[in-house]
Design a protein around this motif. Sequence first.
Motif, short mmCIF file in Angstrom:
data_model
loop_
_atom_site.label_atom_id
_atom_site.label_comp_id
_atom_site.label_asym_id
_atom_site.label_seq_id
_atom_site.Cartn_x
_atom_site.Cartn_y
_atom_site.Cartn_z
N ARG A 13 57.11 37.29 37.59
CA ARG A 13 58.05 37.31 36.90
C ARG A 13 59.20 38.16 37.62
O ARG A 13 59.99 38.65 37.72
N HIS A 14 57.95 39.14 37.30
CA HIS A 14 58.40 40.64 37.51
C HIS A 14 58.30 40.48 39.18
O HIS A 14 57.00 40.50 39.86
N PRO A 15 59.01 41.44 39.91
CA PRO A 15 59.42 41.73 41.51
C PRO A 15 58.03 42.38 41.99
O PRO A 15 58.00 42.12 42.74
N PHE A 16 57.32 43.33 41.66
CA PHE A 16 56.05 44.16 41.64
C PHE A 16 55.22 42.81 42.04
O PHE A 16 54.63 43.26 43.33
N ARG A 17 54.99 41.92 41.08
CA ARG A 17 53.82 41.10 41.59
C ARG A 17 54.03 40.07 41.95
O ARG A 17 53.66 39.60 42.99
N ARG A 18 55.60 39.68 42.14
CA ARG A 18 55.86 39.07 44.17
C ARG A 18 55.49 39.40 44.60
O ARG A 18 55.33 38.89 45.84
N SER A 19 55.87 41.41 44.69
CA SER A 19 55.82 41.54 46.61
C SER A 19 54.05 42.31 46.38
O SER A 19 53.73 42.15 47.75
N LEU A 20 53.34 41.18 46.16
CA LEU A 20 51.56 41.67 46.16
C LEU A 20 51.67 40.58 46.73
O LEU A 20 50.45 40.26 47.87
N GLY A 21 51.52 39.57 46.70
CA GLY A 21 51.16 38.31 47.70
C GLY A 21 49.95 38.29 47.30
O GLY A 21 49.50 38.01 46.07
N ILE A 22 48.89 36.90 48.03
CA ILE A 22 47.63 36.34 47.92
C ILE A 22 46.67 37.32 48.71
O ILE A 22 47.32 37.66 49.61
N VAL A 23 45.51 37.27 48.39
CA VAL A 23 44.34 38.33 49.10
C VAL A 23 44.86 37.52 50.06
O VAL A 23 43.88 36.21 50.39
N GLN A 24 44.28 38.32 51.32
CA GLN A 24 43.82 37.69 52.88
C GLN A 24 42.70 37.91 52.52
O GLN A 24 41.08 38.03 52.60
N ALA A 25 41.79 36.14 53.66
CA ALA A 25 40.85 35.84 53.71
C ALA A 25 40.39 37.10 54.74
O ALA A 25 38.96 37.08 54.70
N VAL A 26 41.07 37.71 55.20
CA VAL A 26 40.36 38.45 56.24
C VAL A 26 40.28 39.58 55.82
O VAL A 26 38.97 40.01 56.20
N ASP A 27 40.69 39.97 54.32
CA ASP A 27 39.39 40.69 53.78
C ASP A 27 38.34 41.22 53.61
O ASP A 27 37.16 41.66 53.45
N ALA A 28 38.38 39.12 53.17
CA ALA A 28 36.77 39.21 52.21
C ALA A 28 35.84 39.06 53.29
O ALA A 28 34.57 39.53 53.46
N GLU A 29 36.28 38.69 55.00
CA GLU A 29 35.19 38.71 56.44
C GLU A 29 35.01 39.64 56.26
O GLU A 29 33.48 39.84 56.67
N ARG A 30 36.00 40.66 56.59
CA ARG A 30 35.82 42.20 56.80
C ARG A 30 34.73 43.05 55.65
O ARG A 30 33.26 43.62 56.20
N ARG A 31 34.68 42.70 54.58
CA ARG A 31 33.84 43.32 53.53
C ARG A 31 32.26 41.88 54.02
O ARG A 31 31.00 43.31 54.03
N GLU A 32 32.65 41.03 54.34
CA GLU A 32 30.95 40.60 54.30
C GLU A 32 30.35 41.45 55.99
O GLU A 32 29.51 41.34 55.62
N GLU A 33 30.92 41.67 56.42
CA GLU A 33 30.66 42.07 57.71
C GLU A 33 29.77 43.14 57.23
O GLU A 33 29.36 43.85 57.82
N HIS A 34 31.05 44.27 56.68
CA HIS A 34 30.16 45.64 55.78
C HIS A 34 29.20 46.16 55.00
O HIS A 34 27.95 46.96 55.68
#
Length: 55
Positions: A13-34
């Motif tokens: 409902r709030h524009p800020f929440r709409r701008s966040l989007g869905i968490v990318q799977a790329v971040d998860a892969e990078r975190r696992e590699e780290h």
Amino acid sequence: MQTPTAAALTPSRHPFRRSLGIVQAVDAERREEHDLKLFVLSFTAFFICIYSFIS
């Protein structure tokens, strides 16, 4: 409190929440590699310390 993915999937409902989007799977892969690199580094350091005490 909702997870970031669940919050992104619900109708925002709030524009800020709409701008966040869905968490990318790329971040998860990078975190696992780290995490894997940190584990290997820690294991190697532990092995060197124990080996130096034995010899």
